[in-house]
Scaffold this motif. Structure first.
Motif, mmCIF file in Angstrom:
data_model
loop_
_atom_site.group_PDB
_atom_site.id
_atom_site.type_symbol
_atom_site.label_atom_id
_atom_site.label_comp_id
_atom_site.label_asym_id
_atom_site.label_seq_id
_atom_site.Cartn_x
_atom_site.Cartn_y
_atom_site.Cartn_z
ATOM 1 N N GLN A 64 0.839 -1.199 0.000
ATOM 2 C CA GLN A 64 0.000 0.000 0.000
ATOM 3 C C GLN A 64 0.877 1.254 0.000
ATOM 4 O O GLN A 64 0.571 2.231 -0.680
ATOM 5 N N ASP A 65 1.962 1.231 0.759
ATOM 6 C CA ASP A 65 2.828 2.396 0.819
ATOM 7 C C ASP A 65 3.540 2.636 -0.510
ATOM 8 O O ASP A 65 3.779 3.779 -0.893
ATOM 9 N N VAL A 66 3.875 1.549 -1.224
ATOM 10 C CA VAL A 66 4.471 1.721 -2.562
ATOM 11 C C VAL A 66 3.497 2.494 -3.450
ATOM 12 O O VAL A 66 3.889 3.425 -4.162
ATOM 13 N N LEU A 67 2.239 2.124 -3.400
ATOM 14 C CA LEU A 67 1.233 2.823 -4.210
ATOM 15 C C LEU A 67 1.117 4.289 -3.820
ATOM 16 O O LEU A 67 1.050 5.168 -4.688
ATOM 17 N N VAL A 68 1.106 4.554 -2.523
ATOM 18 C CA VAL A 68 1.007 5.945 -2.058
ATOM 19 C C VAL A 68 2.229 6.747 -2.497
ATOM 20 O O VAL A 68 2.106 7.891 -2.953
ATOM 21 N N GLN A 69 3.410 6.156 -2.388
ATOM 22 C CA GLN A 69 4.634 6.875 -2.766
ATOM 23 C C GLN A 69 4.708 7.115 -4.273
ATOM 24 O O GLN A 69 5.209 8.153 -4.716
ATOM 25 N N MET A 70 4.187 6.176 -5.054
ATOM 26 C CA MET A 70 4.138 6.407 -6.500
ATOM 27 C C MET A 70 3.173 7.549 -6.814
ATOM 28 O O MET A 70 3.425 8.366 -7.704
ATOM 29 N N LEU A 71 2.078 7.628 -6.080
ATOM 30 C CA LEU A 71 1.139 8.738 -6.244
ATOM 31 C C LEU A 71 1.806 10.053 -5.844
ATOM 32 O O LEU A 71 1.617 11.076 -6.516
ATOM 33 N N ASN A 72 2.594 10.029 -4.780
ATOM 34 C CA ASN A 72 3.326 11.239 -4.373
ATOM 35 C C ASN A 72 4.304 11.669 -5.460
ATOM 36 O O ASN A 72 4.447 12.864 -5.737
ATOM 37 N N GLN A 73 4.984 10.711 -6.069
ATOM 38 C CA GLN A 73 5.900 11.055 -7.158
ATOM 39 C C GLN A 73 5.133 11.710 -8.304
ATOM 40 O O GLN A 73 5.565 12.729 -8.853
ATOM 41 N N GLU A 74 4.003 11.126 -8.647
ATOM 42 C CA GLU A 74 3.197 11.701 -9.734
ATOM 43 C C GLU A 74 2.750 13.121 -9.396
ATOM 44 O O GLU A 74 2.803 14.016 -10.244
ATOM 45 N N THR A 75 2.345 13.324 -8.174
ATOM 46 C CA THR A 75 1.893 14.650 -7.748
ATOM 47 C C THR A 75 3.023 15.670 -7.876
ATOM 48 O O THR A 75 2.821 16.785 -8.372
ATOM 49 N N GLY A 76 4.222 15.288 -7.418
ATOM 50 C CA GLY A 76 5.364 16.203 -7.513
ATOM 51 C C GLY A 76 5.719 16.523 -8.954
ATOM 52 O O GLY A 76 5.961 17.685 -9.300
ATOM 53 N N VAL A 77 5.729 15.518 -9.807
ATOM 54 C CA VAL A 77 6.063 15.741 -11.218
ATOM 55 C C VAL A 77 4.988 16.594 -11.877
ATOM 56 O O VAL A 77 5.295 17.512 -12.648
ATOM 57 N N ARG A 78 3.738 16.306 -11.581
ATOM 58 C CA ARG A 78 2.655 17.103 -12.169
ATOM 59 C C ARG A 78 2.781 18.568 -11.762
ATOM 60 O O ARG A 78 2.637 19.469 -12.594
ATOM 61 N N GLY A 79 3.069 18.804 -10.483
ATOM 62 C CA GLY A 79 3.254 20.194 -10.037
ATOM 63 C C GLY A 79 4.410 20.866 -10.737
ATOM 64 O O GLY A 79 4.338 22.033 -11.117
#
Length: 146
Positions: A64-79
């Motif tokens: 679950q944490d891998v999924l959350v961290q991948m989402l965090n990466q996407e959020t940072g790149v999108r920003g």
């Protein structure tokens, strides 16, 4: 009327005693079997919970944490793609570091099930592919408006 056992009716009394003794023995056996069954069920339940808590739960949490961290990466790149502000890459950097830790934690638990290594290899491939994509997006924005 004499019988083999002596007095008349002694055979019937003796037969009743044997039947009662056999019935008591059967009742004791049934109680013992029920107790053994209850003990076995309790033991299996306890072992199952212990295995879940010691093996499956940590793997599930790390996944679950891998999924959350991948989402965090996407959020940072999108920003970063939207604003070109390097400070927006903080979730991306933190996510990259945490994904590595979580994948290492899953690798440490991989011996608990023979299916995990193959599935983990697939997850690592997907993570690497996404991280390459994110790195390309960051590189494109860093080159400036072309």
């Amino acid at each position: 009327m004499s019988t083999v056992f002596g007095r008349p009716g002694d055979g019937a009394r003796l037969a009743r005693r044997w039947v009662r003794a056999a019935l008591a023995l059967l009742i004791v056996l049934i109680v013992l079997l029920c107790a053994a069954g209850a003990f076995a069920v309790r033991r299996i339940y306890t072992l199952g919970n212990t295995r879940y808590l010691k093996q499956a739960a940590p793997i599930y949490a790390a996944t679950q944490d891998v999924l959350v961290q991948m989402l965090n990466q996407e959020t940072g790149v999108r920003g970063y793609v939207i604003t070109a502000d390097p400070s927006t890459l903080q979730p991306y950097e933190e996510g990259r570091a945490r994904v590595g830790l979580e994948l290492a934690a899953i690798s440490a638990e991989a011996g608990s099930d023979p299916r995990i290594p193959a599935q983990l290899a697939a997850v690592k491939g997907e993570v690497a592919e996404l991280e390459r994509y994110y790195a390309r997006q960051i590189a494109i924005v860093r080159r400036g408006p072309a």
